[in-house]
Design an enzyme around this catalytic site. Structure first.
Site, PDB file in Angstrom:
ATOM      1  N   ASN A   1      31.285  39.768  23.916  1.00 12.68           N
ATOM      2  CA  ASN A   1      31.412  40.655  22.749  1.00 12.68           C
ATOM      3  C   ASN A   1      30.462  41.854  22.774  1.00 12.68           C
ATOM      4  O   ASN A   1      29.878  42.227  21.752  1.00 12.68           O
ATOM      5  CB  ASN A   1      31.198  39.868  21.449  1.00 12.68           C
ATOM      6  CG  ASN A   1      32.200  38.749  21.278  1.00 12.68           C
ATOM      7  OD1 ASN A   1      31.861  37.576  21.436  1.00 12.68           O
ATOM      8  ND2 ASN A   1      33.445  39.095  20.983  1.00 12.68           N
TER       9      ASN A   1
ATOM     10  N   LYS B   1      36.596  30.937  29.284  1.00 13.74           N
ATOM     11  CA  LYS B   1      36.450  32.243  29.929  1.00 13.74           C
ATOM     12  C   LYS B   1      35.100  32.347  30.643  1.00 13.74           C
ATOM     13  O   LYS B   1      35.015  32.833  31.778  1.00 13.74           O
ATOM     14  CB  LYS B   1      36.578  33.363  28.901  1.00 13.74           C
ATOM     15  CG  LYS B   1      36.411  34.756  29.507  1.00 13.74           C
ATOM     16  CD  LYS B   1      36.228  35.798  28.427  1.00 13.74           C
ATOM     17  CE  LYS B   1      35.614  37.061  28.997  1.00 13.74           C
ATOM     18  NZ  LYS B   1      35.202  38.009  27.946  1.00 13.74           N
TER      19      LYS B   1
ATOM     20  N   HIS C   1      41.512  42.409  28.238  1.00 13.70           N
ATOM     21  CA  HIS C   1      42.323  43.338  29.035  1.00 13.70           C
ATOM     22  C   HIS C   1      43.387  42.598  29.841  1.00 13.70           C
ATOM     23  O   HIS C   1      44.564  42.971  29.830  1.00 13.70           O
ATOM     24  CB  HIS C   1      41.423  44.143  29.978  1.00 13.70           C
ATOM     25  CG  HIS C   1      40.345  44.913  29.276  1.00 13.70           C
ATOM     26  ND1 HIS C   1      40.612  45.867  28.337  1.00 13.70           N
ATOM     27  CD2 HIS C   1      38.989  44.847  29.377  1.00 13.70           C
ATOM     28  CE1 HIS C   1      39.478  46.377  27.884  1.00 13.70           C
ATOM     29  NE2 HIS C   1      38.489  45.764  28.496  1.00 13.70           N
TER      30      HIS C   1
ATOM     31  N   ASP D   1      48.937  32.224  23.875  1.00 11.82           N
ATOM     32  CA  ASP D   1      47.550  32.506  23.511  1.00 11.82           C
ATOM     33  C   ASP D   1      46.738  32.650  24.799  1.00 11.82           C
ATOM     34  O   ASP D   1      47.254  32.488  25.900  1.00 11.82           O
ATOM     35  CB  ASP D   1      46.977  31.418  22.600  1.00 11.82           C
ATOM     36  CG  ASP D   1      46.967  30.030  23.237  1.00 11.82           C
ATOM     37  OD1 ASP D   1      46.969  29.923  24.480  1.00 11.82           O
ATOM     38  OD2 ASP D   1      46.966  29.034  22.489  1.00 11.82           O
TER      39      ASP D   1
END
Length: 281
Positions: A94, A182, A202, A218
């Site tokens: 983030n 991730k 992205h 998702d």
């Protein structure tokens, strides 16, 4: 003891399942074609050259037809420890790449060793990484990783992961609070030279736009599907190029926000043909 082993085997099996077994895209040809087109458009992203050279060095027998893009870059660069890589990935959440790198550099300059980080007050860690954003959350996550690691292994080191399978590595890293799929995938690909395919914003948006996953997919299901479909030898380059393209091409970004992005060369996106193909199916 027997039940625990059985439960772990079931969890590992589930991570390998494709949530969209009848969705036949992407094909190997598509992956190779997009990799080549994006490479021609952008060149290989310089910020990932070091990691590409490291993985080629580690996997020389498997990638014997490939050569490092810049051996001088590899020879001069010091390979990061796995723990450094995990913390760096946590700090990248983030925020921008520039801010996360500043936060990591500040952390390392403030505390000479990971033992010093563990012994420090959380507020001191927060102050060191504040430029990267979400300092309280990230500081707590880093502190917890170090605490759990010391308790379970007796030292602050993750190098033992290099000798484990991908599923074993995922199980080990996922036990740390705040470490999601991730982050695990990024550590696998960049710092453990494994064939994995992280799905960031992205990659996720582009994958949906070109029909590589159903529109209702998702991010987690996209990760599972793409890791089943994309050939291992293409995962690293394709992932780096899709990430870079997503940052630079306005045509591929649905949520532009206030961030300024450069236009692709000639304002022509090589993925438009794939988007049109997706709309026709």
């Amino acid at each position: 003891m027997q039940k625990s082993r059985k439960r772990k085997q079931v969890e590992v099996t589930e991570t390998r399942q494709d949530p969209y077994p009848t969705h036949s895209r992407p094909t190997a040809e598509e992956c190779r074609g997009i990799r080549d087109e994006l490479l021609a458009l952008h060149g290989f992203p310089p910020e990932f050259v070091k990691y590409r050279n490291q993985r080629l060095k580690h996997n020389m027998t498997r990638d014997k037809n490939s050569v490092p893009l810049d051996m001088n870059e590899y020879d001069e660069g010091e390979e990061e420890s796995v723990l450094d890589g995990l913390v760096k990935t946590v700090l990248s959440q983030n925020t921008t790449e520039a801010n996360s790198l500043k936060a990591f550099a500040s952390l390392k300059s403030t505390f000479p060793t990971w033992e010093h980080v563990l012994a420090a007050e959380q507020k001191c860690i927060e102050n060191a990484i504040r430029c990267g954003g979400l300092a309280p959350t990230k500081a707590a996550c880093i502190k917890n990783i170090l605490k759990c690691l010391l308790e379970s292994k007796g030292k602050l080191c993750l190098e033992y992961l290099r000798g484990l399978s991908i599923d074993e590595i995922k199980a080990e890293l996922s036990r740390f609070r705040g470490i999601g799929p991730k982050t695990v995938a990024c550590v696998l690909m960049f710092h453990l030279q494994q064939d994995d395919f992280p799905v960031d914003t992205h990659v996720f948006e582009i994958s949906k736009a070109i029909g590589w996953v159903p529109t209702a997919a998702d991010r987690n299901k996209t990760y599972l599907h793409l890791n089943q479909r994309i050939p291992k030898e293409l995962k690293f380059d394709l992932n780096c190029l899709l990430y870079t393209h997503g940052k630079l091409c306005r045509n591929c970004i649905k949520k532009g926000g206030n961030r300024q992005r450069k236009e692709s060369a000639g304002n022509l996106c090589p993925l438009l043909n794939y988007c049109e193909k997706s709309n026709k199916t």
